[in-house]
Design a protein around this motif. Structure first.
Motif, PDB file in Angstrom:
ATOM      1  N   LEU A 190     -37.977 -13.701 -11.060  1.00 18.82           N
ATOM      2  CA  LEU A 190     -39.351 -13.408 -10.705  1.00 18.82           C
ATOM      3  C   LEU A 190     -39.913 -14.469  -9.756  1.00 18.82           C
ATOM      4  O   LEU A 190     -39.715 -15.664  -9.942  1.00 18.82           O
TER       5      LEU A 190
ATOM      6  N   SER B 198     -32.379  -7.842 -10.165  1.00 13.41           N
ATOM      7  CA  SER B 198     -33.324  -8.049 -11.267  1.00 13.41           C
ATOM      8  C   SER B 198     -34.558  -8.846 -10.844  1.00 13.41           C
ATOM      9  O   SER B 198     -35.447  -9.090 -11.661  1.00 13.41           O
TER      10      SER B 198
ATOM     11  N   GLY C 211     -38.177  -9.843  -9.084  1.00 15.71           N
ATOM     12  CA  GLY C 211     -39.452  -9.159  -8.932  1.00 15.71           C
ATOM     13  C   GLY C 211     -40.419 -10.048  -8.186  1.00 15.71           C
ATOM     14  O   GLY C 211     -40.251 -11.276  -8.139  1.00 15.71           O
TER      15      GLY C 211
ATOM     16  N   THR D 288     -43.701 -15.150  -8.226  1.00 20.71           N
ATOM     17  CA  THR D 288     -45.080 -14.690  -8.262  1.00 20.71           C
ATOM     18  C   THR D 288     -46.004 -15.644  -7.525  1.00 20.71           C
ATOM     19  O   THR D 288     -45.765 -16.852  -7.473  1.00 20.71           O
TER      20      THR D 288
ATOM     21  N   THR E 197     -46.306  -6.126 -10.211  1.00 23.07           N
ATOM     22  CA  THR E 197     -45.003  -6.645  -9.795  1.00 23.07           C
ATOM     23  C   THR E 197     -44.215  -5.537  -9.107  1.00 23.07           C
ATOM     24  O   THR E 197     -44.137  -4.414  -9.622  1.00 23.07           O
ATOM     25  N   ILE E 198     -43.672  -5.832  -7.962  1.00 23.68           N
ATOM     26  CA  ILE E 198     -42.773  -4.892  -7.292  1.00 23.68           C
ATOM     27  C   ILE E 198     -41.336  -5.343  -7.520  1.00 23.68           C
ATOM     28  O   ILE E 198     -41.050  -6.544  -7.593  1.00 23.68           O
ATOM     29  N   ASP E 199     -40.442  -4.380  -7.684  1.00 27.66           N
ATOM     30  CA  ASP E 199     -39.050  -4.739  -7.920  1.00 27.66           C
ATOM     31  C   ASP E 199     -38.365  -5.113  -6.610  1.00 27.66           C
ATOM     32  O   ASP E 199     -38.946  -4.999  -5.517  1.00 27.66           O
ATOM     33  N   ALA E 200     -37.127  -5.560  -6.718  1.00 27.43           N
ATOM     34  CA  ALA E 200     -36.409  -6.064  -5.546  1.00 27.43           C
ATOM     35  C   ALA E 200     -36.206  -4.981  -4.498  1.00 27.43           C
ATOM     36  O   ALA E 200     -36.290  -5.256  -3.291  1.00 27.43           O
TER      37      ALA E 200
END
Length: 258
Positions: free
Chosen positions: A106, A126, A128, A108, A165-168
């Motif tokens: 992650l 995995s 984010g 952020t 949150t946006i994924d990869a």
């Protein structure tokens, strides 16, 4: 190079790896951590390496600013902290070498800002990315400068205002990162992209990176003016002439980096 508390640095002849090493705090960007990163990138830029990798230890790439040291601080402290953060982001862009983020989890707020500030980024599937201030009480003003420049107005507004949150794979389609791979392929894919991005003359690459960022946000006519001046000037360098001659003579070029 210097010894750091929150950062590990490893250099060989070709590349420098700068690794955030504060996993217990999710690699949160305290003032001391950012000052160490700023110094590490500045010193790496002085080396004759071809490229730089920004990585992180632990399951989180970076959780952004460290709220535990920010809560209750006055304006002067916060102004200093945010100026330090901005200096770090601009230093990455100003370095002559290509800088690639290897994102293992992650990222952020200011952590996503770090990713956006690097020239290139490879993430595990995995990973984010989020600017969570939009769903809290402190909007991600400064992180959205770098993020917004990477992903564009509408997507930046969505990311900033929702805080989601946006994924990869979404980050890939939005232009925040360059590649998504499985975790066990992350090191190999990062090095593969960096090796391809650092081929050729180091001097030419440094000129090109500088002019690329100078023109990207200009109106197109102004951008061409910047690019023409940069390209005409660069044509007179030894490495540019050597590249043309090697192409015409069908031989491998011999770079001198000037």
């Amino acid at each position: 190079m210097a010894s750091y508390r929150y950062v590990q640095v490893h250099s060989d002849r070709d590349f420098t790896v700068i690794t955030m090493d504060r996993p217990a705090k999710r690699n949160a960007l305290s003032l001391a951590h950012m000052e160490e990163l700023l110094d590490a990138f500045t010193e790496a830029g002085k080396l004759e390496v071809r490229g730089i990798i920004l990585a992180a230890n632990g399951p989180v790439f970076s959780a952004g600013h460290d709220f535990s040291e920010m809560a209750g601080q006055d304006y002067a402290y916060m102004d200093r902290l945010l100026h330090t953060c901005t200096r770090l982001m601009l230093t990455i862009a100003d370095l002559a070498q290509p800088v690639i983020a290897r994102v293992n989890g992650l990222a952020t707020a200011a952590g996503a800002q770090l990713v956006a500030s690097c020239d290139l980024a490879v993430a595990s599937s995995s990973a984010g990315f989020a600017a969570p201030g939009g769903k809290g009480g402190w909007f991600c003003h400064t992180p959205m400068v770098a993020i917004g420049h990477s992903i564009g107005r509408k997507r930046a507004a969505e990311m900033a205002m929702t805080g989601d949150t946006i994924d990869a794979f979404t980050a890939l389609s939005w232009g925040l990162i360059n590649r998504v791979v499985e975790q066990d392929q992350l090191d190999e894919a990062t090095m593969d992209l960096l090796e391809r991005a650092t081929r050729g003359s180091r001097y030419s690459k440094a000129l090109g990176k500088h002019s690329l960022y100078n023109q990207l946000d200009l109106p197109i006519a102004d951008a061409y003016s910047v690019a023409i001046a940069a390209m005409a000037g660069a044509s007179q360098t030894h490495d540019a002439q050597e590249g043309m001659a090697a192409f015409l003579e069908k031989r491998a070029p011999e770079w001198t980096d000037h």
